[in-house]
Enzyme design. Structure first.
Site, PDB file in Angstrom:
ATOM      1  N   PHE A 134      92.105  48.061  17.861  1.00 61.81           N
ATOM      2  CA  PHE A 134      91.647  46.685  17.624  1.00 61.81           C
ATOM      3  C   PHE A 134      91.682  46.299  16.137  1.00 61.81           C
ATOM      4  O   PHE A 134      92.444  45.417  15.714  1.00 61.81           O
ATOM      5  CB  PHE A 134      90.229  46.567  18.212  1.00 61.81           C
ATOM      6  CG  PHE A 134      89.421  45.392  17.771  1.00 61.81           C
ATOM      7  CD1 PHE A 134      89.949  44.105  17.738  1.00 61.81           C
ATOM      8  CD2 PHE A 134      88.077  45.558  17.408  1.00 61.81           C
ATOM      9  CE1 PHE A 134      89.175  43.015  17.347  1.00 61.81           C
ATOM     10  CE2 PHE A 134      87.302  44.482  17.022  1.00 61.81           C
ATOM     11  CZ  PHE A 134      87.852  43.208  16.976  1.00 61.81           C
ATOM     12  N   ILE A 135      90.895  46.965  15.307  1.00 61.96           N
ATOM     13  CA  ILE A 135      90.774  46.525  13.910  1.00 61.96           C
ATOM     14  C   ILE A 135      92.042  46.883  13.136  1.00 61.96           C
ATOM     15  O   ILE A 135      92.550  46.086  12.339  1.00 61.96           O
ATOM     16  CB  ILE A 135      89.529  47.142  13.236  1.00 61.96           C
ATOM     17  CG1 ILE A 135      88.272  46.842  14.055  1.00 61.96           C
ATOM     18  CG2 ILE A 135      89.370  46.590  11.825  1.00 61.96           C
ATOM     19  CD1 ILE A 135      87.011  47.541  13.561  1.00 61.96           C
ATOM     20  N   LEU A 162      97.990  56.800  20.278  1.00 64.99           N
ATOM     21  CA  LEU A 162      98.030  55.938  21.467  1.00 64.99           C
ATOM     22  C   LEU A 162      97.052  56.446  22.531  1.00 64.99           C
ATOM     23  O   LEU A 162      97.451  56.824  23.641  1.00 64.99           O
ATOM     24  CB  LEU A 162      99.460  55.803  22.030  1.00 64.99           C
ATOM     25  CG  LEU A 162     100.464  55.109  21.105  1.00 64.99           C
ATOM     26  CD1 LEU A 162     101.806  54.922  21.804  1.00 64.99           C
ATOM     27  CD2 LEU A 162      99.936  53.746  20.615  1.00 64.99           C
ATOM     28  N   ILE A 194      96.057  62.490  14.081  1.00 66.74           N
ATOM     29  CA  ILE A 194      95.625  62.803  12.706  1.00 66.74           C
ATOM     30  C   ILE A 194      95.207  64.278  12.575  1.00 66.74           C
ATOM     31  O   ILE A 194      95.021  64.774  11.473  1.00 66.74           O
ATOM     32  CB  ILE A 194      94.492  61.879  12.179  1.00 66.74           C
ATOM     33  CG1 ILE A 194      93.275  61.878  13.092  1.00 66.74           C
ATOM     34  CG2 ILE A 194      94.996  60.482  11.921  1.00 66.74           C
ATOM     35  CD1 ILE A 194      92.034  61.260  12.451  1.00 66.74           C
ATOM     36  N   PHE A 210      91.548  54.331  10.075  1.00 68.87           N
ATOM     37  CA  PHE A 210      90.814  53.684  11.169  1.00 68.87           C
ATOM     38  C   PHE A 210      90.705  54.615  12.375  1.00 68.87           C
ATOM     39  O   PHE A 210      89.891  54.359  13.267  1.00 68.87           O
ATOM     40  CB  PHE A 210      91.569  52.437  11.669  1.00 68.87           C
ATOM     41  CG  PHE A 210      91.635  51.290  10.720  1.00 68.87           C
ATOM     42  CD1 PHE A 210      90.597  50.373  10.647  1.00 68.87           C
ATOM     43  CD2 PHE A 210      92.746  51.093   9.919  1.00 68.87           C
ATOM     44  CE1 PHE A 210      90.675  49.290   9.787  1.00 68.87           C
ATOM     45  CE2 PHE A 210      92.830  50.016   9.060  1.00 68.87           C
ATOM     46  CZ  PHE A 210      91.780  49.104   8.993  1.00 68.87           C
ATOM     47  N   ALA A 211      91.567  55.625  12.445  1.00 66.34           N
ATOM     48  CA  ALA A 211      91.680  56.427  13.668  1.00 66.34           C
ATOM     49  C   ALA A 211      90.341  57.050  14.029  1.00 66.34           C
ATOM     50  O   ALA A 211      89.729  57.753  13.227  1.00 66.34           O
ATOM     51  CB  ALA A 211      92.725  57.523  13.474  1.00 66.34           C
ATOM     52  N   THR A 218      81.039  53.087   9.951  1.00 67.79           N
ATOM     53  CA  THR A 218      80.280  52.136  10.763  1.00 67.79           C
ATOM     54  C   THR A 218      78.823  52.035  10.313  1.00 67.79           C
ATOM     55  O   THR A 218      78.268  53.005   9.780  1.00 67.79           O
ATOM     56  CB  THR A 218      80.327  52.584  12.245  1.00 67.79           C
ATOM     57  OG1 THR A 218      79.373  51.843  12.988  1.00 67.79           O
ATOM     58  CG2 THR A 218      79.989  54.054  12.425  1.00 67.79           C
ATOM     59  N   ASP A 219      78.189  50.904  10.605  1.00 67.64           N
ATOM     60  CA  ASP A 219      76.751  50.751  10.346  1.00 67.64           C
ATOM     61  C   ASP A 219      75.928  51.715  11.200  1.00 67.64           C
ATOM     62  O   ASP A 219      74.779  52.019  10.873  1.00 67.64           O
ATOM     63  CB  ASP A 219      76.289  49.295  10.586  1.00 67.64           C
ATOM     64  CG  ASP A 219      76.563  48.766  11.992  1.00 67.64           C
ATOM     65  OD1 ASP A 219      77.249  49.446  12.777  1.00 67.64           O
ATOM     66  OD2 ASP A 219      76.076  47.659  12.301  1.00 67.64           O
ATOM     67  N   GLU A 220      76.522  52.205  12.298  1.00 62.85           N
ATOM     68  CA  GLU A 220      75.750  53.039  13.220  1.00 62.85           C
ATOM     69  C   GLU A 220      75.345  54.373  12.604  1.00 62.85           C
ATOM     70  O   GLU A 220      74.458  55.046  13.118  1.00 62.85           O
ATOM     71  CB  GLU A 220      76.529  53.254  14.520  1.00 62.85           C
ATOM     72  CG  GLU A 220      76.781  51.942  15.243  1.00 62.85           C
ATOM     73  CD  GLU A 220      77.252  52.102  16.673  1.00 62.85           C
ATOM     74  OE1 GLU A 220      76.871  53.097  17.314  1.00 62.85           O
ATOM     75  OE2 GLU A 220      77.996  51.234  17.144  1.00 62.85           O
ATOM     76  N   TYR A 270      78.696  59.454  19.131  1.00 60.58           N
ATOM     77  CA  TYR A 270      79.673  58.658  18.362  1.00 60.58           C
ATOM     78  C   TYR A 270      79.220  58.520  16.915  1.00 60.58           C
ATOM     79  O   TYR A 270      79.962  58.870  15.981  1.00 60.58           O
ATOM     80  CB  TYR A 270      79.844  57.263  18.993  1.00 60.58           C
ATOM     81  CG  TYR A 270      80.502  56.267  18.049  1.00 60.58           C
ATOM     82  CD1 TYR A 270      81.838  56.404  17.681  1.00 60.58           C
ATOM     83  CD2 TYR A 270      79.781  55.193  17.504  1.00 60.58           C
ATOM     84  CE1 TYR A 270      82.441  55.504  16.799  1.00 60.58           C
ATOM     85  CE2 TYR A 270      80.380  54.290  16.631  1.00 60.58           C
ATOM     86  CZ  TYR A 270      81.709  54.453  16.276  1.00 60.58           C
ATOM     87  OH  TYR A 270      82.302  53.569  15.397  1.00 60.58           O
ATOM     88  N   LYS A 320      80.769  60.018  13.328  1.00 58.43           N
ATOM     89  CA  LYS A 320      81.201  59.165  12.208  1.00 58.43           C
ATOM     90  C   LYS A 320      80.453  59.574  10.926  1.00 58.43           C
ATOM     91  O   LYS A 320      81.038  59.604   9.845  1.00 58.43           O
ATOM     92  CB  LYS A 320      80.955  57.690  12.519  1.00 58.43           C
ATOM     93  CG  LYS A 320      81.838  57.111  13.605  1.00 58.43           C
ATOM     94  CD  LYS A 320      83.330  57.073  13.270  1.00 58.43           C
ATOM     95  CE  LYS A 320      83.692  56.089  12.190  1.00 58.43           C
ATOM     96  NZ  LYS A 320      85.163  55.995  11.989  1.00 58.43           N
ATOM     97  N   ASP A 328      69.589  50.624  31.062  1.00 56.03           N
ATOM     98  CA  ASP A 328      69.929  50.728  29.643  1.00 56.03           C
ATOM     99  C   ASP A 328      70.689  52.026  29.334  1.00 56.03           C
ATOM    100  O   ASP A 328      70.486  53.048  29.995  1.00 56.03           O
ATOM    101  CB  ASP A 328      68.644  50.677  28.804  1.00 56.03           C
ATOM    102  CG  ASP A 328      68.891  50.122  27.414  1.00 56.03           C
ATOM    103  OD1 ASP A 328      70.064  49.898  27.053  1.00 56.03           O
ATOM    104  OD2 ASP A 328      67.895  49.898  26.703  1.00 56.03           O
TER     105      ASP A 328
END
Ligand code: NAD
Length: 333
Positions: free
Chosen positions: A11-12, A35, A60, A79-80, A124-126, A148, A152, A270
């Site tokens: 996406f990005i 891919l 990568i 980005f990968a 990421t902010d996460e 995740y 990161k 949730d």
């Protein structure tokens, strides 16, 4: 300038490549992407014949391949990554491979074959975890809540460690939730547009009060460009538009723009460990690199809804029951 963009079929990354080739007529881009399930070469259909653009299918984690490509470029934009929190809950291993070992492989290739190359590592902010009040700055501690975000955060630490020890020219960006064209249909905004378009119920986790700080993808890619060109070594840059919305507000806005009934909303079980609120302070990138977002959420979401409604050719081949599932974290991937 020659760039190696990893994960450019996602996406990005695909939005970044399109923007860079348009803005810089004398730049070249190599896109290295394995891919994976969420990537799509159709994201870059309009530029695939551009002679300044080369696609390489690969991982990568492949040290030989990454080293060969890094020798040929002036900068690497990483980005990968495996990027979907829900999938990290049922299959964390893939996240460690790409987001930790993959980052390590890129760093090792840089230090061994081209230590002067510029690296922008997209995070990421996460990694900061959630925050009840106020906003995280780049100095705040990392406190991830999911496999995740933990992967990161580990990647970020490796970048900082290699940058200091081997004096690499690396910066890290940490952005908030992106939205816009070419986002894989499993994420909240495209999923809501697509399900509403198909007349299906719109699942919202818990009570829908989780807050995200939304960033239009084009604003994000301009921020990465600014960090690439003007960012300092070993600096971290938060990127946010300060547009905080609850998930419920986001879904209601989309339904209003699509002229659909709020009766479609359905609250579902949730996600475990679900962060309540993310918020970033991005004063540093505004002050030092003069970056500012150009899109308010109202403008960006309108453009995004229109894009999905006009580009069914892009998303229709990508959807199946798993991608549109109301609680994907319960699935086995
Ligand atoms: P995406 O899933 O759409 O794209 C990621 C791409 O990376 C895919 O094309 C995938 O095939 C590729 N990839 C994954 N592992 C790879 C590997 N080992 N080797 C080669 N290619 C690999 O994700 P996205 O939303 O475009 O996110 C891009 C980056 O931005 C990620 O690092 C993500 O953590 C970060 N980020 C995204 C958001 C968001 O809202 N989407 C927010 C903050 C940070």
């Amino acid at each position: 300038m020659r760039l190696l963009v990893t994960g450019g079929a996602g996406f990005i990354g695909s939005n970044f490549i399109r923007y860079i080739l348009e803005k810089h007529p004398d730049w070249e881009v190599i896109n290295l992407d394995k891919l994976g399930y969420g990537s799509n070469l159709a994201n870059l259909k309009d530029i695939e014949d551009d002679e300044r653009y080369t696609f390489v299918k690969g991982n990568i984690n492949d040290f030989e391949l990454v080293s060969k490509l890094i020798k040929e470029v002036d900068a690497v934009i990483n980005f990968a990554a495996e990027s979907h929190v829900d999938r990290s809950i049922s299959n964390p291993h893939a996240f460690i491979e790409s987001n930790v070992l993959g980052v390590y492989t890129v760093l090792e290739a840089i230090r061994k074959v081209n230590p002067e190359v510029r690296l922008v590592h997209v995070s990421t902010d996460e990694v900061y975890g959630d925050i009840e009040e106020g906003s995280f700055t780049e100095e705040d501690r990392l406190m991830p809540s999911s496999p995740y975000s933990a992967s990161k955060a580990a990647g970020d630490m490796l970048v900082l460690g290699h940058a200091r020890t081997y004096n690499l020219n690396a910066s890290i960006t940490r952005c908030t939730n992106n939205y816009g064209p070419y986002q894989f249909p499993e994420k909240l905004i495209p999923k809501t547009i697509i399900r509403a378009n198909m007349g299906l119920k719109i699942p919202i986790y818990g009570t829908g009060q989780n807050v995200r700080d939304w960033l239009y993808v084009e604003d994000h890619v301009r921020a990465i460009e600014a960090v690439l060109e003007k960012g300092e070594r070993r600096e971290v840059y938060n990127i946010s538009a300060g547009d905080e919305k609850t998930n419920l507000e986001v879904v209601k806005t989309i339904l209003r723009l699509m002229d659909k009934d709020e009766e479609l909303i359905e609250f579902v079980e949730d996600r475990p460990g679900h962060d309540l609120r993310y918020s970033l302070n991005s004063w540093k990138i505004t002050r030092d690199l003069k970056w500012r977002p150009k899109h308010s959420f109202d403008e960006g979401i309108k453009k995004t809804v229109e894009w999905y409604l006009n580009n069914g050719w892009w998303w229709k081949p990508l959807i199946d029951e798993k991608v549109l599932h109301p609680t994907p974290w319960k699935l086995r991937w």
